[in-house]
Design an enzyme around this catalytic site. Structure first.
Site, PDB file in Angstrom:
ATOM      1  N   GLU A  89      67.437 -13.843 -25.744  1.00  0.00           N
ATOM      2  CA  GLU A  89      68.400 -14.786 -25.533  1.00  0.00           C
ATOM      3  C   GLU A  89      68.583 -15.824 -26.471  1.00  0.00           C
ATOM      4  O   GLU A  89      69.588 -16.523 -27.087  1.00  0.00           O
ATOM      5  CB  GLU A  89      68.668 -15.391 -24.075  1.00  0.00           C
ATOM      6  CG  GLU A  89      69.036 -14.450 -23.176  1.00  0.00           C
ATOM      7  CD  GLU A  89      70.713 -14.313 -23.007  1.00  0.00           C
ATOM      8  OE1 GLU A  89      71.395 -14.970 -23.858  1.00  0.00           O
ATOM      9  OE2 GLU A  89      71.072 -13.465 -22.257  1.00  0.00           O
ATOM     10  N   SER A 349      49.073 -19.642  37.949  1.00  0.00           N
ATOM     11  CA  SER A 349      47.799 -20.414  38.103  1.00  0.00           C
ATOM     12  C   SER A 349      47.185 -20.826  37.074  1.00  0.00           C
ATOM     13  O   SER A 349      45.895 -21.436  37.202  1.00  0.00           O
ATOM     14  CB  SER A 349      46.840 -19.149  38.660  1.00  0.00           C
ATOM     15  OG  SER A 349      47.373 -18.503  39.885  1.00  0.00           O
TER      16      SER A 349
END
Length: 687
Positions: A89, A349
């Site tokens: 690029e 419990s």
């Protein structure tokens, strides 16, 4: 091509020549335009990204406009992608100031000679300017603005920062922006793990992101990738064999799903991530992934409508290492969206250890204190054991390990349910009661609403010697300051000894694990909570709709998963299990040999000892070397005073004593008279 089209395409070249000429003759007009033009808005909305403690992606979210724009840094990208991108690029990226004048002149000459575009002249900086400004560049004004903004970017940012902006905003088709989102969507992995074929495709896509999408236009994407590989081959960056293999590699025919690990945690954190896009958690990625797979399989085996939640924390650091709120958002479970680690349920419990710990702290009991399990009534409350039978006389350790109801309620009756509720709050829990109800004896058997997360906080405090810690899931949380004390250190040490089970019902050695199971009324909730020397684990199994779950219990449904979690982590010894033997029942003081009557003790009530000073809830200043006066009325001398379960005055004949605290903080004071009757207050000492 028309004359107008050729002129438009010549604009970049002409501007480049103008810039060169301005520099040669010393004119500053172009430079002034650049300096006067504001740079593009670089603070674009990014995907909120939730990551594990090692940085691995847990779950990303789309931006408010629906784009996948997952933040990425250069160090998170395969270095070859950066090298190949610049070669393809913008070969002079590190040399130009945003405009590649040589490329512009070359492109203009090729256009004039050939009558068509042979090569482009747009730099990466110009592309970033276009992406950030989102302005059209197919007219002269737009192209001029792009060039000016590119130069402005070059004056504001480093080359590395500009390259990073490109990698975060380049389009890759559909709602994908940025190389990290594209890498996950097309290849299902991070951009640091790409192969050559994948790198070439990611370089090719931004030039025509919609028409080259491999999931829609396979042939176009295939040829575009091949052109990139040809350029890399000509540049000498790849070998012919590598280029040929990459050019013929299959392309992804569909998009991958983005990661969705710890989905409930991620959703919660995303809702509060208003000031940043990256949220780093304390989640252990491998453990979380392993448990999610395991829980999904386990939930499917339980049948339709069932769910499982698991939480794992490091009780030394406070880091939450795994949090599974259910079998997964994509599991097909109708309640999969519910985070059951935060659902308010009956704890069964699981509060019994804290009840007995409070009894130890108050000087009412010891693990080897004998207690009766027999039919008993407490005012208007008459509890029964889970098996509806009675087991006679036994030690408190045995009563706790057998999870008997009547002994636990007998101790709670003495320590006061309000004190139990207060200690839960110190642990970071928020006990919920029915509207208008107050803490009562039913709390000991699950008559209170708590979450799995809160129970993990409680058991984490027990694991830490009674000191609560601000457990957290965000990585940045400061946990240097400890929260309130839930139990005294000495009482916690006794409790851990009492909870220790060297073998389970299958005679498997569990020496490093301290745990408690629980089952709520109607078999609606099955629990297992416990810890070793480093980790605390909580497991819940049940139906989110609160329907009965058959005869599923904590021991049969939750405990096996609890063991599975520790099997994945390994276990570490706890310092309170050092082999030191507890005092036998015969060695205990007289008032600790046998627990008091299980029915309300109404005889001689007026003579019970009452702590006259300090009053419960009092805050007292604590200058250096200060003493706290202790006063008792009623009861029978001699008196024994305890501070957080440790004796501070033994068999004192006077009704006044002195307590020399070690430092600021919460403290529980207990007085025991000659007949074993007690009173207790909680105070806070401040500097």
């Amino acid at each position: 091509m028309s004359l107008k089209g050729r002129v438009l395409l010549l604009v970049p070249a002409l501007l480049g020549l103008i810039t060169i000429s301005a520099g040669l003759v010393g004119l500053q007009s172009v430079r002034k335009i650049v300096l006067a033009t504001p740079e593009p808005i670089v603070v674009q909305a990014k995907s909120v990204t939730v990551v594990a403690s090692n940085g691995t992606l847990l779950r990303p979210f789309t931006t408010p406009k629906g784009y996948w724009r997952i933040p990425v840094q250069l160090d998170d990208v395969d270095p070859r992608l950066l090298t190949f991108l610049l070669a393809y690029e913008d070969q002079r990226f590190y040399e130009h100031n945003g405009i590649d004048k040589r490329a512009m002149l070359r492109a203009a000459g090729q256009l004039i000679l050939n009558g068509r575009i042979v090569s482009g002249a747009s730099t990466l900086t110009m592309q970033v300017a276009r992406l950030l400004s989102d302005q059209p560049t197919r007219n002269a004004a737009g192209k001029i603005q792009q060039i000016v903004q590119a130069q402005k970017l070059e004056t504001k940012f480093t080359k590395r920062e500009i390259l990073e902006l490109y990698l975060n905003h380049a389009p890759y088709g559909g709602n994908l922006e940025g190389v990290r989102a594209a890498s996950w969507a097309y290849f299902g992995k991070e951009p640091k793990w790409l192969n050559l074929a994948e790198i070439a495709l990611l370089i090719a896509l931004p030039q025509a992101p919609e028409s080259r999408r491999p999931d829609r236009f396979y042939e176009r994407a295939f040829h575009a990738r091949a052109r990139v590989l040809d350029r890399l081959l000509i540049a000498g960056l790849v070998t012919p064999d590598d280029a040929d293999r990459a050019a013929n590699a299959p392309l992804p025919g569909a998009r991958h799903d983005f990661p969705m690990l710890a989905p409930h945690v991620a959703q919660e954190l995303k809702s509060v991530a208003t000031d940043r896009s990256l949220v780093k958690t304390t989640i252990d990625y491998d453990l979380q992934a392993s448990l999610e797979t395991h829980i999904t399989q386990r939930s499917a085996g339980l049948g339709k409508g069932f769910s499982i939640a698991v939480m794992v924390a490091d009780h030394q650091s406070g880091d939450i290492l795994a949090s599974v709120g259910g079998p997964g958002l994509l599991s097909g479970n109708s309640a999969a969206h519910l985070n059951m680690t935060k659902a308010v349920r009956s704890p069964g419990s699981t509060l019994k250890p804290l009840i007995y710990g409070l009894g130890f702290e108050a000087g009412l009991a010891h693990p080897n204190t004998m207690i009766d399990d027999r039919p008993s009534a407490f005012a208007d409350y008459t509890p029964e054991n889970f098996d509806t039978g009675f087991h006679g006389s036994m030690s408190i350790s045995e009563a706790l390990q057998m999870s008997l109801n009547i002994p636990a309620i007998a101790v709670l009756d003495k320590v006061d349910p309000h004190r139990l509720a207060s200690r839960l709050q110190r642990a970071g829990a928020a006990p919920r009661f029915l509207k208008g109800a107050k803490p009562g004896l039913a709390m000991g058997l699950g008559g209170v609403g708590l979450t799995l997360e809160e129970l993990v906080y409680l058991y984490g405090a027990i694991a830490r010697g009674g000191s609560a810690l601000n457990m957290h899931i965000k990585h940045e949380v400061d946990v240097t300051a400890s929260k309130s004390r839930v139990l005294s250190a000495s009482a916690t040490g006794l409790l851990i000894k009492a909870m220790q089970q060297k073998t389970d019902r299958h005679h498997v050695h569990r020496g490093n694990l301290i745990y408690k199971t629980g089952t709520s009324y109607g078999y609606r909730d099955a629990w297992a909570l416990g810890f070793d020397g480093q980790h605390v684990v909580g497991v819940w199994v049940g139906r989110p709709d609160n329907a009965p779950a058959g005869h599923m219990t904590g021991a049969t449904a939750a405990l096996p998963i609890f063991f599975d979690v520790f099997a994945r982590m390994g276990t570490r010894p706890h310092p309170d299990l050092d082999g030191t033997a507890l005092m036998s029942n015969a060695e205990l003081p007289t008032h600790l040999k046998r627990f008091g009557k299980t029915t309300s003790d109404v005889a001689d009530a007026g003579a019970r000892p009452v702590i006259a000073f300090p009053r419960s809830g009092t805050e007292l200043p604590l200058p250096d070397a200060a003493s706290v006066a202790l006063k008792v009325r009623g009861g029978s001398a001699p008196f024994t005073w305890l501070a957080d379960g440790r004796p501070v005055a033994m068999k004192a004949l006077r009704r006044e004593s002195l307590y020399h605290p070690e430092g600021p903080g919460f403290s529980t004071l207990t007085v025991i008279d000659a007949k074993g009757r007690t009173d207790q207050v909680s105070i806070r000492l401040t500097n």
